[in-house]
Design a protein around this motif. Sequence first.
Motif, PDB file in Angstrom:
ATOM      1  N   UNK A  98       0.658  -1.081   0.211  1.00 60.57           N
ATOM      2  CA  UNK A  98      -0.452   0.230   0.133  1.00 60.57           C
ATOM      3  C   UNK A  98       1.030   1.421  -0.037  1.00 60.57           C
TER       4      UNK A  98
ATOM      5  N   UNK B 282      -2.762   0.623  -5.064  1.00 60.44           N
ATOM      6  CA  UNK B 282      -3.460  -0.036  -4.988  1.00 60.44           C
ATOM      7  C   UNK B 282      -5.121   0.889  -4.192  1.00 60.44           C
ATOM      8  N   UNK B 283      -5.554   1.503  -6.066  1.00 59.17           N
ATOM      9  CA  UNK B 283      -6.610   1.899  -5.619  1.00 59.17           C
ATOM     10  C   UNK B 283      -7.544   1.560  -4.188  1.00 59.17           C
ATOM     11  N   UNK B 284      -7.831   0.544  -4.207  1.00 58.95           N
ATOM     12  CA  UNK B 284      -9.325   0.256  -2.930  1.00 58.95           C
ATOM     13  C   UNK B 284      -9.178   0.362  -1.655  1.00 58.95           C
ATOM     14  N   UNK B 285      -7.713   0.608  -2.122  1.00 62.90           N
ATOM     15  CA  UNK B 285      -7.979   1.029  -0.543  1.00 62.90           C
ATOM     16  C   UNK B 285      -8.043   2.266   0.086  1.00 62.90           C
TER      17      UNK B 285
END
Lengths: 528, 528
Positions: free
Chosen positions: A266, A478-481
């Motif tokens: 991250x 990590x664009x999911x976070x």
Amino acid sequence: MERRVTITGDLFIGQSRARTSRLFRAVDPATGDLLEPDFSAAGADEVKRACALAAAAFPAYAATDLETRARFLEAIADNIMGLGDALLDRAHIESGLPIARLTGERARTVGQLRLFAAEVRDGGWLSIRIDPAMPDRQPLPRPDLRLRKVPLGPVAVFGASNFPLAFSVAGGDTASALAAGCPVVVKGHPAHPGTSELVARAIAGAVAAAGLPEGVFSLLNGASNELGGALVADPRIAAVGFTGSRGGGTALMRIAAERPAPIPVYAEMSAINPVLLMPHALEARAEALGAGYVASLTMGVGQFCTNPGLVLAIDSPALDRFTAAAAEALGQAPAGVMLTPGIHQAFGQGVEALAAHPRVTTVARGLAGEGPHHGRAALFSISAEDFEGDHDIAQEVFGASSVLVRCRDAATLARVVEGLEGQLTATLHFTAEDEPMVAGLLPALETKAGRILANGWPTGVEVSHAMVHGGPYPATSDGRSTSVGTLAIDRFLRPVCYQDFPDSLLPPVLRDGGQAGLPHRLDGKHTR
Amino acid sequence: MERRVTITGDLFIGQSRARTSRLFRAVDPATGDLLEPDFSAAGADEVKRACALAAAAFPAYAATDLETRARFLEAIADNIMGLGDALLDRAHIESGLPIARLTGERARTVGQLRLFAAEVRDGGWLSIRIDPAMPDRQPLPRPDLRLRKVPLGPVAVFGASNFPLAFSVAGGDTASALAAGCPVVVKGHPAHPGTSELVARAIAGAVAAAGLPEGVFSLLNGASNELGGALVADPRIAAVGFTGSRGGGTALMRIAAERPAPIPVYAEMSAINPVLLMPHALEARAEALGAGYVASLTMGVGQFCTNPGLVLAIDSPALDRFTAAAAEALGQAPAGVMLTPGIHQAFGQGVEALAAHPRVTTVARGLAGEGPHHGRAALFSISAEDFEGDHDIAQEVFGASSVLVRCRDAATLARVVEGLEGQLTATLHFTAEDEPMVAGLLPALETKAGRILANGWPTGVEVSHAMVHGGPYPATSDGRSTSVGTLAIDRFLRPVCYQDFPDSLLPPVLRDGGQAGLPHRLDGKHTR
């Protein structure tokens, strides 16, 4: 409150203090002078020892009950406050940041630890799901299935230079990893090793007081890329939290991807945080927007991840008024001490490259500074066509430097938006009359940014439940976070399902009745 | 129900049917014969066209309301059932799987689509969080912050050979990606292109009936690695779902990591699914365990991701009884048609390598088959020390092949567990007397597997809320996720925060009052 403290320069390998023969010192960026004392730099041996302790601590720390873990986080916060003004003084001299700013950053840091303590108690992040057995179901019975999220394992956290407290040793990555149940090995930023040592003392003290295994926390100082690389490559490390440059973040991503067992990274890396000025808003308040923009741009000498490095607007007399107002405000903006000589040098090079660019116009410069590492603000402009023709102009210049992109029309502005890379934030200034145009831009902006602001400025990141400090690559790896706010805990968790286990062997939160007060799903239904 | 259908061999580029000059045919694995008709293989042009349509469809599909999206998933399920026996017949001839098994797999496939429809309506996956403004807060006001998860963008789904319905064109990856709001481009498995075409017809029909943009779904057939690589490398693809071999999965991971903008890959790759037999359970029911184990091992000719490829137990007379019972059951296990000639060949090579290994004992072989691609079950044993000395023995042999590892004592068994790679499942057989030993092993097993079973067998994966079909690398590329069950939707989402937006511009689910009935957090508090 104030106490006299001695900074030893030691590493923290669990509860042991370690010294090495590789020494370095911090620099006072206001003067360029080296600061006492010598700090030991960690090498491969110290990485191995810290990671071995973290791995040994993991099962017991992962199994702590929620209340124990919450109190541990609160004890860290208390201990940080207990360091008193000595912490602020050392952070000030190592970072050049004003005491008032650091006082606020300390409040944010301890507030964040306490918010995560409350989040640990909430327990929603466990994602408990129970699908009871259906022994009589046809054609096949259903087993008893119970899911909870478990911590990933030891986490490597890289301290950031620009928030020596809130994104460093006890910052958001550490707080969320500890909240998730992961031991943490911090690679301290070499610009503020004394600050790191003091905060490490607060954490290590809380570890000891709670009777937790010593490997729950270690601090490794050092300036080399090899140190960070060795930490990410260590097979006992299960995830990485990083805030820093794109070069640094992508290097760690590569190391993590090439491990025999790849791990998540991250990395919060780079963003220019576009600000879009809609025509009616410009017409209605060009001068106020110009002043507000410069205030956001120059805050903290521009050294925020969410600094507005790009302004997009349609050419018009109102845009000229905005530009004039911004130029006037910037012309009076004082220079400020930058965080490190290296950051100051990179800022200078970035600004000079823009100033020398044949298609770029220098709109205004801030006041010159007096010290050796003062950053002098800069505002540039360029046409949309020239901006689109040279991707380098869209690269972040860390510091108070920003580029105004003048667009011929709304279609051009929309095309420039489509061409942007991933961002932490995107900001829109608009009036009710601009709303149709904003509505047309929002779908693209949602794919580009983690946070979208209306009629505000992106600097200032609230630590709360609904915050997203993240965004598509290269803003983060990590664009999911998100790395700020309670959702950050989810980065360090994975789901495990227990099938047909007797109560006696289930983790307490999955036993019959063990969910009292915890949000969970029972046969899919949301329950408490 | 049955209808006569013609299979054309065309690709589905949105609503267009496309043909190419690169042709291939499916093989009947029962006979080795080529099957009619010729199928067009997609190339770079077809990848580009499908991805461009998917990207064009994304904004409108992402913005569909929950009810529209749920009904679309249900329509796909209805259309699959509407294909009637023709679908089962074609899947049978292309895969060698029995009609009864395929009938069950079809029920699972449509049940999964309907479960995701219900999950879409539930809306908990949106992770709605609202932190209301605090304009009077000191020292700084808090802005209004509203978070929801949005779909990542177009998803590339790779059909798996071993579930031509449930893990293929309309399988779990497709269902969860469509549920999340992501268009899907499927790379169909070349072993069952006719089955893929029929299912694609069901999906494309539902897309048209719902009036959705055609790019919501495309099917690209083809057998080359280049096709899959081009799809993952396409800049419009935002995530990848894959079920297959470790070599295939890691190749896609590399391509995704090396893109200018890396994307997440959810690859479910390989597992040997250890089964641990505790001493008292062995003593109490060695014969029943031996028979149950062989039933699980040979089910579906061993072609399940959760097939029990490894048994760990402590040497004892009871283990000899288990081994004898397993050998007897295996000796009567009929051979079965394997999915493809290639899978049969790889199985044969894997079994031969184990049989020829100087430290490995062949305990039993199943009955020999009659057809060209029949898999003959195999059971081997080895000492723990020899197992630990040769990592190759722990590699998955896809099919009904399993290795029994005989451990000297409990400490040896625990050490073997510590040395295992990541797994989809871990299974324990135990009695109440074994519980202390199980409790000692569970912390390690939790770090190794996504699902832990008590006194059952790992084959058979329930599609429900609490299921985890995932696990640490190399079981999957991303142990933070599951590819089965409703939690699978989370793989294709990312959070976005809206700061200080007027209701008129917010997505409906974030407007004041727009959360009615949807689980959400209001200032951190769990609410509906």
